[in-house]
Write an enzyme that holds these catalytic residues in place. Structure first.
Site, PDB file in Angstrom:
ATOM      1  N   ILE A  86       0.831  -1.197   0.000  1.00 52.20           N
ATOM      2  CA  ILE A  86       0.000   0.000   0.000  1.00 52.20           C
ATOM      3  C   ILE A  86       0.866   1.248   0.000  1.00 52.20           C
ATOM      4  O   ILE A  86       0.626   2.204  -0.747  1.00 52.20           O
ATOM      5  CB  ILE A  86      -0.947  -0.003   1.213  1.00 52.20           C
ATOM      6  CG1 ILE A  86      -1.958  -1.149   1.104  1.00 52.20           C
ATOM      7  CG2 ILE A  86      -1.684   1.333   1.320  1.00 52.20           C
ATOM      8  CD1 ILE A  86      -2.922  -1.029  -0.037  1.00 52.20           C
ATOM      9  N   ILE A 146       8.914   3.609  13.544  1.00 52.82           N
ATOM     10  CA  ILE A 146       7.902   4.473  14.148  1.00 52.82           C
ATOM     11  C   ILE A 146       7.764   4.231  15.646  1.00 52.82           C
ATOM     12  O   ILE A 146       7.135   5.035  16.345  1.00 52.82           O
ATOM     13  CB  ILE A 146       6.535   4.308  13.456  1.00 52.82           C
ATOM     14  CG1 ILE A 146       6.023   2.869  13.576  1.00 52.82           C
ATOM     15  CG2 ILE A 146       6.621   4.742  12.007  1.00 52.82           C
ATOM     16  CD1 ILE A 146       4.599   2.690  13.059  1.00 52.82           C
ATOM     17  N   LYS A 173     -10.819  -5.284   9.979  1.00 57.92           N
ATOM     18  CA  LYS A 173     -10.724  -6.081  11.202  1.00 57.92           C
ATOM     19  C   LYS A 173     -10.819  -5.217  12.460  1.00 57.92           C
ATOM     20  O   LYS A 173     -10.934  -5.740  13.573  1.00 57.92           O
ATOM     21  CB  LYS A 173      -9.429  -6.895  11.192  1.00 57.92           C
ATOM     22  CG  LYS A 173      -9.440  -7.977  10.110  1.00 57.92           C
ATOM     23  CD  LYS A 173      -8.114  -8.663   9.956  1.00 57.92           C
ATOM     24  CE  LYS A 173      -8.201  -9.761   8.897  1.00 57.92           C
ATOM     25  NZ  LYS A 173      -8.596  -9.254   7.553  1.00 57.92           N
ATOM     26  N   LEU A 226      -5.963  -7.275  -3.081  1.00 55.85           N
ATOM     27  CA  LEU A 226      -5.456  -8.217  -4.069  1.00 55.85           C
ATOM     28  C   LEU A 226      -4.130  -7.733  -4.624  1.00 55.85           C
ATOM     29  O   LEU A 226      -3.978  -6.565  -4.964  1.00 55.85           O
ATOM     30  CB  LEU A 226      -6.450  -8.363  -5.225  1.00 55.85           C
ATOM     31  CG  LEU A 226      -7.780  -9.048  -4.907  1.00 55.85           C
ATOM     32  CD1 LEU A 226      -8.700  -8.961  -6.112  1.00 55.85           C
ATOM     33  CD2 LEU A 226      -7.570 -10.485  -4.512  1.00 55.85           C
ATOM     34  N   THR A 285      -9.340 -21.879   5.347  1.00 60.70           N
ATOM     35  CA  THR A 285      -9.665 -22.128   6.754  1.00 60.70           C
ATOM     36  C   THR A 285     -11.017 -22.803   6.929  1.00 60.70           C
ATOM     37  O   THR A 285     -11.174 -23.693   7.761  1.00 60.70           O
ATOM     38  CB  THR A 285      -9.651 -20.818   7.549  1.00 60.70           C
ATOM     39  OG1 THR A 285     -10.563 -19.879   6.932  1.00 60.70           O
ATOM     40  CG2 THR A 285      -8.257 -20.219   7.589  1.00 60.70           C
TER      41      THR A 285
END
Length: 513
Positions: A178, A227, A294, A337, A360
């Site tokens: 990203i 960081i 999440k 993706l 899973t």
């Protein structure tokens, strides 16, 4: 000349409205094969721009062709390097142009390209028999978007330029999937300086080479830092004075963070705290946190740590508004993706190696988006934010992982007998189905039809700062059990569920293939 200077970036003024450099025209294309068929195809595509494919490189296994070019298009490397070269050169399409290539190798190349989120086109096998001249209209496509059951959403508007152009921009986690795409798109909007921060110098070297075509490592654009190191972060902000910050640095692998929760807190929570503190102290205009779905009603250490990062941003956004200083916001999205370690790359590797594909649970679903979509949302959030929002993209319907595997296998011409699926059971912290909003959050529209927001979502403690102090002490001492307890105290309702075994199945393919 510094890569940060405007003169070093002549393409910045010719960028397309969508935020991607207008050169070359058409989709960035890698041609597999530098022989007669590949050479003819390159020439055909160069003289026929209406096909919409712009060759940027050729791959060939002949060592004698290394460093050469086909009609000015460079030979970049061997076929085995397809995936990294596709990422490095931001390829959007790969064309397989080696007539008579064994089916097994075609399949391996198709899976490698698809794993990088790249569309695959190939020359029909009858061309090998006819031995006629290659033409662009003979191409057929493998559309990665079909894997997720919806069209890719492009969310970047030309208005983003007003936020980026002429400003000093800092991207943390710049070497990641990203972060690196953020750097590419930000660079295209002409910032006065682009600072790329990461703790991995190798990733930074590759990124600078990719963006500027050279990597002398002698200017201020590359920043090596952790960081977690508060004095170092404060020094960087004092010296560089960034005006816009995109914070993408984070630990993100859910099962690993379940085993090492202290590390999740140090990077995802404490690291964010350090950056927000430094941004407030130095008058940063806009700060955007990259979050995850999440974080909505978290059941994992990853989700809890990212939700706390959101709460830190939201709490400081209120302070910034009261002081009339910067605008702080977050962007929440699902699985990406084509990123390193993403589902597609793992799936492609498992298929390539001939081993079983591991899932899973037969009913597990996830939201998916492309890297370009994710970065587009981040840039739009930076433009639209007024302070305190968590932006969320309308990602369509969640996708069953088993359906994605079936779609992938069909597109790379695999039959049911060639794909073995093994169900492993949900791991601790994993949800069967993700959500984009917590139960206590309100889904609010924005001026962009495919972007929603939520503000001041519930679930945070009254004394966030006090609770974080105890959490940080436990993490610094690597007392994982206490870290879990502190997370539960800070986020009422958070509880890591136990692993869920896969149910007994009559068939390895519950819905057929």
């Amino acid at each position: 000349m510094s890569p940060n200077s405007t003169a070093a970036r002549p393409d910045a003024q010719s960028v397309a409205a969508a935020g991607v450099a207008a050169e070359p025209p058409g989709l960035r294309t890698l041609v597999i094969g530098g022989g007669s068929a590949g050479s003819a195809l390159v020439r055909d595509l160069l003289r026929t721009p209406e096909f919409g494919l712009a060759p940027v490189g050729v791959l060939d296994d002949d060592p004698g062709k290394a460093g050469t070019a086909v009609d000015g298009v460079p030979v970049l490397g061997p076929l085995a390097e397809l995936t990294p070269l596709a990422v490095t050169h931001r390829a959007q399409v790969v064309v397989l142009a080696i007539p008579g290539l064994p089916h097994q190798q075609v399949r391996a190349l198709a899976t490698a390209a698809a794993a990088a989120g790249v569309a695959v086109r190939y020359l029909p096998s009858f061309l090998s028999a006819l031995r006629r001249e290659v033409v662009g209209s003979d191409l057929r496509s493998l559309d990665v978007n079909k894997l997720i059951g919806r069209h890719e959403v492009h969310v970047v508007s030309a208005d983003v330029r007003a936020v980026i152009e002429g400003r000093r921009v800092l991207v943390t986690g710049a070497g990641g999937s990203i972060g690196s795409e953020l750097c590419r798109q930000v660079h295209a909007f002409g910032p006065s300086a682009l600072y790329m921060l990461d703790h991995d110098e190798s990733n930074l070297h590759r990124l600078q080479l990719d963006i500027w075509g050279e990597a002398l490592l002698t200017d201020d654009s590359l920043v090596i830092a952790d960081i977690r190191d508060r004095p170092r972060i404060q020094q960087i902000f004092r010296d560089l004075r960034p005006e816009v910050v995109f914070h993408a640095a984070a630990h993100k692998h859910l099962p690993l963070l379940e085993r090492h929760p202290s590390e999740a807190v140090k990077s995802n929570v404490l690291g964010t705290d350090h950056l927000v503190e430094a941004a407030l102290a130095t008058g940063v205009e806009r700060f955007v946190l990259i979050s995850t779905d999440k974080a909505a009603d978290p059941t994992s250490v990853l989700g809890a740590s990212k939700r706390l990062a959101e709460l830190i941003v939201q709490a400081n956004a209120r302070d910034a508004r009261n002081l009339g200083t910067g605008v702080f916001s977050a962007v929440r999205f699902g699985n990406v993706l084509g990123s390193r370690g993403s589902l597609l790359s793992v799936l492609a590797e498992q298929l390539r190696s001939g081993g079983p594909v591991t899932i899973t649970h037969p009913d597990v679903t996830r939201f998916f988006m492309t890297i370009e979509e994710a970065v587009g949302l981040v840039l739009e959030a930076g433009r639209m934010a007024e302070g305190g929002e968590v932006f969320v993209l309308d990602m369509g319907e969640p996708v069953r992982i088993v359906d994605l595997v079936h779609n992938f296998a069909r597109q790379v011409q695999l039959g049911a007998e060639e794909v073995e699926i093994r169900y492993t059971g949900l791991r601790a912290g994993e949800k069967l189905n993700e959500a984009l909003f917590s139960e206590g959050e309100e889904r609010l529209p924005t001026e962009h039809g495919r972007i929603f927001a939520t503000v001041a979502g519930g679930g945070g403690p009254e004394d966030l700062a006090g609770g974080l102090t105890g959490l940080y002490e436990a993490a610094r001492g690597n007392v994982d059990a206490e870290v879990r307890e502190r997370l539960a105290e800070l986020l009422p309702g958070y509880r890591t569920p136990e692993a869920v075994p896969v149910p007994a199945l009559a068939s390895p393919y519950p819905d057929g293939f």
